[in-house]
Design an enzyme around this catalytic site. Sequence first.
Site, short mmCIF file in Angstrom:
data_model
loop_
_atom_site.label_atom_id
_atom_site.label_comp_id
_atom_site.label_asym_id
_atom_site.label_seq_id
_atom_site.Cartn_x
_atom_site.Cartn_y
_atom_site.Cartn_z
N SER A 18 44.01 -22.84 18.27
CA SER A 18 43.86 -23.32 19.06
C SER A 18 42.63 -24.14 19.05
CB SER A 18 43.83 -21.76 20.29
OG SER A 18 42.13 -21.22 19.69
N ASP A 190 34.19 -19.46 26.46
CA ASP A 190 35.29 -18.73 27.19
C ASP A 190 35.02 -17.33 26.83
OD1 ASP A 190 36.86 -19.21 24.96
OD2 ASP A 190 38.48 -18.98 26.13
N HIS A 193 36.74 -19.71 22.56
CA HIS A 193 36.62 -21.55 22.13
C HIS A 193 35.82 -21.59 22.95
CE1 HIS A 193 40.52 -19.17 22.96
NE2 HIS A 193 41.19 -20.13 22.01
#
Length: 243
Positions: A18, A190, A193
């Site tokens: 991600s 967060d 990330h």
Amino acid sequence: MSELSSVVWPQVILFGDSITQFSFDSQGWGSAIANKLARKCDVVNRGLSGYNSRWAKIVLPRIMGSVDGQSVAAVTIFFGANDSALQDRNPQQHIPLQEYTANLRSMVQQLGSLGIPKDKVILIAPPPLDEPTWEKECQLKGTSLNRLNAVTGQYAQACVQAGAECGTEVLDLWTLMQENGQDFTSYLSDGLHLSERGSEFVAQHLWGLLEKCVAPLPFILPYWGDVDPLSPKTSLLADNPTT
């Protein structure tokens, strides 16, 4: 009139989880790299959110199947944030440390078999984990903290080791972001990330490694000021479409 050759854009392929998938967000590190390479090559995002190195090794041949290795300027391999999840709390994504190292080596070898040499491959180690912030994210999803910064560091070291064994460049984010005891938390959105500042950090340091791979690439098609206005075809349909 003779058949004209197609203009072929070389590729820089970003392969990862991600953190790579989100890299084309506004102010993302992938976007920054793509902007630097405009008119020189395509920057291709092959980020797969939630993936670990085991799954990545399996799908890499499918992702690269239609790619001409000769047209690839560079490939980044950026896994580890999910592999380093704690086995007892996130068994689906967790990958044992030794297997993680082996998977990275295998992917470099796979790329080599496609004609992409090791000097065009850059391994990226995961960034550090801000545990308090990530724990809040986990709690919002009804789970407990499922990663630890010290464990992520073990996977980052394993990535560095894999790079040394394969002869590839390594961008060790875990170490760089904590260098000299600096507060790394602003690099993360967060706890896991990247924030905009973190993306800027990655883009800056990745470019330092990537630049030598892409430095020989020419500017594709003539600069507009060099096009002959009286005979544009002479400039635009020349045998060599680059300048």
